[in-house]
Scaffold this active site. Structure first.
Site, PDB file in Angstrom:
ATOM      1  N   SER A  33       1.342 -15.429  -0.332  1.00 48.23           N
ATOM      2  CA  SER A  33       2.621 -15.378  -0.031  1.00 48.23           C
ATOM      3  C   SER A  33       3.609 -15.643   1.214  1.00 48.23           C
ATOM      4  O   SER A  33       3.511 -14.619   1.820  1.00 48.23           O
ATOM      5  CB  SER A  33       3.460 -13.965  -1.303  1.00 48.23           C
ATOM      6  N   HIS A  64       5.778 -19.542  -4.021  1.00 49.49           N
ATOM      7  CA  HIS A  64       4.182 -20.152  -4.648  1.00 49.49           C
ATOM      8  C   HIS A  64       5.054 -21.812  -4.374  1.00 49.49           C
ATOM      9  O   HIS A  64       5.316 -21.752  -6.237  1.00 49.49           O
ATOM     10  CB  HIS A  64       3.369 -19.529  -5.168  1.00 49.49           C
ATOM     11  N   HIS A  86      -3.396 -17.107  -8.985  1.00 49.34           N
ATOM     12  CA  HIS A  86      -4.069 -14.970  -9.390  1.00 49.34           C
ATOM     13  C   HIS A  86      -4.339 -15.149 -10.880  1.00 49.34           C
ATOM     14  O   HIS A  86      -4.020 -15.727 -11.625  1.00 49.34           O
ATOM     15  CB  HIS A  86      -3.079 -14.534  -8.382  1.00 49.34           C
ATOM     16  N   TYR A  88      -4.155 -12.699 -12.276  1.00 44.98           N
ATOM     17  CA  TYR A  88      -2.506 -11.700 -13.119  1.00 44.98           C
ATOM     18  C   TYR A  88      -1.760 -12.695 -13.470  1.00 44.98           C
ATOM     19  O   TYR A  88      -0.902 -12.450 -15.023  1.00 44.98           O
ATOM     20  CB  TYR A  88      -1.751 -10.815 -11.861  1.00 44.98           C
ATOM     21  N   GLU A  89      -2.238 -13.963 -12.696  1.00 39.44           N
ATOM     22  CA  GLU A  89      -1.629 -14.948 -13.742  1.00 39.44           C
ATOM     23  C   GLU A  89      -1.043 -15.273 -14.970  1.00 39.44           C
ATOM     24  O   GLU A  89      -1.172 -15.750 -16.027  1.00 39.44           O
ATOM     25  CB  GLU A  89      -0.959 -15.877 -12.880  1.00 39.44           C
ATOM     26  N   ALA A 116      -1.028 -12.301   1.769  1.00 38.69           N
ATOM     27  CA  ALA A 116       0.024 -10.947   2.136  1.00 38.69           C
ATOM     28  C   ALA A 116      -0.713  -9.522   1.458  1.00 38.69           C
ATOM     29  O   ALA A 116      -1.188  -9.739   0.176  1.00 38.69           O
ATOM     30  CB  ALA A 116       1.612 -11.269   1.543  1.00 38.69           C
ATOM     31  N   MET A 219      -3.782  -8.937  -3.796  1.00 42.04           N
ATOM     32  CA  MET A 219      -4.693  -9.562  -4.897  1.00 42.04           C
ATOM     33  C   MET A 219      -4.711 -10.801  -5.276  1.00 42.04           C
ATOM     34  O   MET A 219      -4.567 -11.756  -6.426  1.00 42.04           O
ATOM     35  CB  MET A 219      -2.912  -9.417  -6.307  1.00 42.04           C
ATOM     36  N   SER A 220      -5.567 -11.168  -4.346  1.00 43.14           N
ATOM     37  CA  SER A 220      -5.764 -13.038  -3.821  1.00 43.14           C
ATOM     38  C   SER A 220      -6.678 -13.277  -2.882  1.00 43.14           C
ATOM     39  O   SER A 220      -8.089 -12.114  -2.861  1.00 43.14           O
ATOM     40  CB  SER A 220      -5.096 -13.631  -3.398  1.00 43.14           C
ATOM     41  N   ASN A 243       4.002  -4.556   3.887  1.00 44.18           N
ATOM     42  CA  ASN A 243       4.280  -3.204   4.143  1.00 44.18           C
ATOM     43  C   ASN A 243       3.378  -2.522   3.974  1.00 44.18           C
ATOM     44  O   ASN A 243       1.716  -2.641   3.725  1.00 44.18           O
ATOM     45  CB  ASN A 243       4.763  -2.914   1.876  1.00 44.18           C
ATOM     46  N   HIS A 257       8.115  -7.192  -4.052  1.00 44.54           N
ATOM     47  CA  HIS A 257       8.446  -8.757  -3.638  1.00 44.54           C
ATOM     48  C   HIS A 257       8.483  -9.093  -2.939  1.00 44.54           C
ATOM     49  O   HIS A 257       8.464  -9.821  -1.982  1.00 44.54           O
ATOM     50  CB  HIS A 257       7.964  -9.796  -5.255  1.00 44.54           C
TER      51      HIS A 257
HETATM   52  N1  HPA Z   1      -0.763  -4.145  -2.957  1.00 42.21           N
HETATM   53  C1  HPA Z   1      -1.610  -5.399  -3.088  1.00 42.21           C
HETATM   54  N2  HPA Z   1      -1.285  -7.066  -3.226  1.00 42.21           N
HETATM   55  C2  HPA Z   1      -0.125  -6.961  -1.967  1.00 42.21           C
HETATM   56  C3  HPA Z   1       0.011  -5.538  -1.429  1.00 42.21           C
HETATM   57  C4  HPA Z   1       0.393  -4.326  -1.494  1.00 42.21           C
HETATM   58  O1  HPA Z   1       0.897  -3.714  -1.221  1.00 42.21           O
HETATM   59  N3  HPA Z   1       1.199  -5.922  -0.628  1.00 42.21           N
HETATM   60  C5  HPA Z   1       1.773  -7.257  -0.569  1.00 42.21           C
HETATM   61  N4  HPA Z   1       0.633  -7.949  -1.604  1.00 42.21           N
END
Ligand code: HPA
Length: 290
Positions: A33, A64, A86, A88-89, A116, A219-220, A243, A257
């Site tokens: 991402s 993406h 992903h 989740y998609e 990310a 998540m990947s 983050n 996001h």
């Molecule tokens: N959690 C899950 N996936 C992420 C995060 C997070 O805090 N930051 C970027 N991708």
């Protein structure tokens, strides 16, 4: 869900791509991402939209692009995924990792994965880069694995080891390069845990993941790494900490996001430099297991 594709389906995609490009890539990069700008650094670029490539899934996430770009970083021929798939998609994990076996059949020897991630380790700051030393695959531990189903020995063995998934020598090289880049922050190294998403984690979940021994959460990445190691690719990966995970009930912070994409843009230059220097110095692995 079990793999619907056979060896021949992967081969068809690999041959389709190889017959349409003069490039013969040896290294593949999956851009996470907000990290897709890396592909803009390629010389003599040639891009394919995922929607034009036979059997390829489509990328549905903002940030993406959904393109496969061939080209050169210095003298090294690479192929880069601008956008990944992903769970989740709605994709089963074998489909998330589909491009990796295509890369193997195109004779690529090394896969670089980027993502990310949220920082669970309290020492991590937004903008830090973490080399992935190891991972925790929550879905895999409970039975959802991209290798689930009949095993095709042409790709790899039934029970592949994962204790050496992230190449030690490439990690050492990355630390050496980072020192030359003269950055204020240290290059972190730690354990990535994959969750299913798409929601960000609760505070209790973050505390749980931290106690499991994870330093960053995302998540990947893990499905691609497992399929890559299964078929004998060398793997190197890093997370950009976009983050800090919220671990405290007093906090008013909320992950979103947009901040993930913004942190990607701000860190783009140092990440591009790291990947460029690493690729430039990269030698093919000594033993090719395929
Ligand atoms: N959690 C899950 N996936 C992420 C995060 C997070 O805090 N930051 C970027 N991708």
């Amino acid at each position: 869900m079990e793999n619907e594709f056979k060896y021949e389906d992967y081969k068809k995609t690999a041959d389709w791509l190889l017959s349409r490009t003069k490039h013969q890539p040896e290294i593949a990069v999956i851009c996470g991402s907000g990290l897709g700008a890396l592909a803009e650094r390629l010389n003599q670029p040639q891009a394919f939209d995922y929607s034009d490539i036979p059997n390829f899934p489509q990328s549905t996430v903002p940030g993406h692009a959904g393109r496969l770009v061939f080209g050169y970083l210095n003298d090294k021929c690479c192929v880069m995924m601008q956008g990944r798939f992903h769970s989740y998609e709605g994709y089963p994990l074998w489909k998330v990792a589909f491009p990796v076996r295509v890369f193997r059949l195109m004779n690529i020897h090394t896969l670089i994965v980027t993502n990310a991630a949220g920082g669970l380790n309290p020492d991590y700051e937004v903008g830090d880069v973490m080399l992935i030393r190891d991972h925790i695959f929550l879905a895999g531990l409970s039975g959802n694995n991209p290798l689930r189903g009949p095993n095709d020995e042409r790709f790899g063995e039934r029970f592949p080891p994962m204790s050496d998934a992230y190449d030690r020598v490439l990690r050492q090289d990355a630390h050496f390069i980072w020192k030359q880049m003269d950055q204020e922050r240290p290059l972190q190294e730690g354990t990535y845990v994959m969750v299913g998403g798409p929601n960000f984690e609760t505070i209790a979940e973050c505390r749980f993941l931290q106690r499991l021994g994870a330093d960053a959460v995302g998540m990947s990445t893990v499905p691609e790494v497992i399929v890559a190691r299964h078929c004998g690719l060398r793997v190197f990966g890093f997370s950009l900490i976009t983050n800090k995970s919220v671990l405290d009930y007093e906090s008013r912070e909320k992950a979103n996001h947009e901040e993930v994409l913004l942190a990607g843009r701000l860190a783009a230059e140092k990440l591009e430099q790291l990947v460029c220097l690493l690729v430039e110095s990269m030698q093919p692995p000594s033993k090719n297991t395929f």
